[in-house]
Design an enzyme around this catalytic site. Structure first.
Site, PDB file in Angstrom:
ATOM      1  N   LYS A   1      15.725  -4.074   3.121  1.00  0.00           N
ATOM      2  CA  LYS A   1      15.890  -2.957   4.068  1.00  0.00           C
ATOM      3  C   LYS A   1      15.386  -3.333   5.462  1.00  0.00           C
ATOM      4  CE  LYS A   1      13.476  -0.005   1.662  1.00  0.00           C
ATOM      5  NZ  LYS A   1      13.160  -0.915   0.536  1.00  0.00           N
TER       6      LYS A   1
ATOM      7  N   ARG B   1      10.365   9.378   1.079  1.00  0.00           N
ATOM      8  CA  ARG B   1      10.153   8.627  -0.161  1.00  0.00           C
ATOM      9  C   ARG B   1      10.326   9.508  -1.400  1.00  0.00           C
ATOM     10  NH1 ARG B   1       7.656   3.600   0.602  1.00  0.00           N
ATOM     11  NH2 ARG B   1       6.814   3.259   2.692  1.00  0.00           N
TER      12      ARG B   1
ATOM     13  N   ARG C   1      10.049 -18.142  -6.231  1.00  0.00           N
ATOM     14  CA  ARG C   1       9.325 -18.409  -4.992  1.00  0.00           C
ATOM     15  C   ARG C   1       7.866 -18.761  -5.282  1.00  0.00           C
ATOM     16  NH1 ARG C   1      10.651 -14.122  -2.430  1.00  0.00           N
ATOM     17  NH2 ARG C   1       8.781 -12.847  -2.699  1.00  0.00           N
TER      18      ARG C   1
ATOM     19  N   ARG D   1       0.321 -15.068  -1.919  1.00  0.00           N
ATOM     20  CA  ARG D   1      -0.302 -13.786  -1.576  1.00  0.00           C
ATOM     21  C   ARG D   1      -0.462 -12.922  -2.821  1.00  0.00           C
ATOM     22  NH1 ARG D   1       3.561 -11.598   2.922  1.00  0.00           N
ATOM     23  NH2 ARG D   1       3.392  -9.851   1.482  1.00  0.00           N
TER      24      ARG D   1
ATOM     25  N   ARG E   1       5.692  -1.839  -8.130  1.00  0.00           N
ATOM     26  CA  ARG E   1       6.335  -1.188  -6.988  1.00  0.00           C
ATOM     27  C   ARG E   1       7.738  -0.689  -7.365  1.00  0.00           C
ATOM     28  NH1 ARG E   1       6.371  -5.030  -2.068  1.00  0.00           N
ATOM     29  NH2 ARG E   1       6.990  -3.124  -0.981  1.00  0.00           N
TER      30      ARG E   1
END
Length: 206
Positions: free
Chosen positions: A13, A88, A127, A139, A150
């Site tokens: 997005k 949201r 990744r 991270r 999420r």
């Protein structure tokens, strides 16, 4: 042109929003950026948000709506905007509808970037494996486990917006699994086909 981009984490997005902003001459209304700007400016709703954030609380919907309302009154938003990070939930969408109606502003379209969640998770796994193999630090918020949480939150809270906007004939769906350029091209195509008004300043070339 007034747009909302919908899609789960990792759908692209942010990338597509930046390309649309450049192409159509719109402004990005990011709730995070607007909150920080309102706090810095010391506006009434900004001061209210500052107190809430200072106490570690979540900024309630009515305060966020107030900040969006103030931002929509600024001259650069008159040409059109893309809402980023809001709504949201369905109650937030309903509150946004009431706000826009009170300002005689019409939401032109909600573009859903539809993706394969399993493919998104596989991308993150690949990744992470590549970064680990190169000895790079991964991270903490960029792992398959975090993305899974999420995605679950998105399905529970935000995915109902797809039906909400579909029932209001605002929803346009694009395959978000394509290459970035192809996704951009398809978004522009569905916007044209749906009759969404273009920027009054004209369309910019890439």
């Amino acid at each position: 042109m007034r747009l909302i981009l919908l899609g789960p984490p990792g759908a692209g997005k942010g990338t597509q929003a930046q390309r649309l902003l450049h192409h159509y001459g719109l402004v990005q209304l990011s709730t995070g950026d607007m909150l920080r700007a309102a706090v810095a400016a010391g506006t009434p709703v900004g001061l209210k948000a500052k107190d809430i954030m200072a106490s570690g609380g979540l900024v309630p919907d009515d305060v966020v709506i107030g900040i969006i309302s103030d931002r929509l009154d600024q001259p650069d938003a008159a040409n059109g905007f893309i809402l980023d990070g809001f709504p949201r939930t369905v109650p937030q969408a309903e509150a946004l509808d009431h706000l826009l109606q009170s300002k005689n502003i019409a939401l032109d379209a909600v573009v859903e970037l539809r993706v394969d969640e399993n493919a998104l998770l596989q991308r993150v796994e690949n990744r992470v494996a590549e970064m680990t193999a190169r000895g790079e630090q991964v991270r903490a918020d960029d792992t398959p486990e975090v993305l899974s949480k999420r995605l679950a939150s998105y399905r529970a809270l935000t995915e109902p917006l797809i039906r909400y906007y579909s029932e209001r004939r605002k929803l346009l769906t694009v395959d978000g699994m394509m290459a970035i350029e192809d996704v951009t091209r398809d978004i522009r195509r569905v916007l044209r086909r749906s009759g969404v008004p273009m920027s009054k300043f004209g369309v910019r070339r890439w």
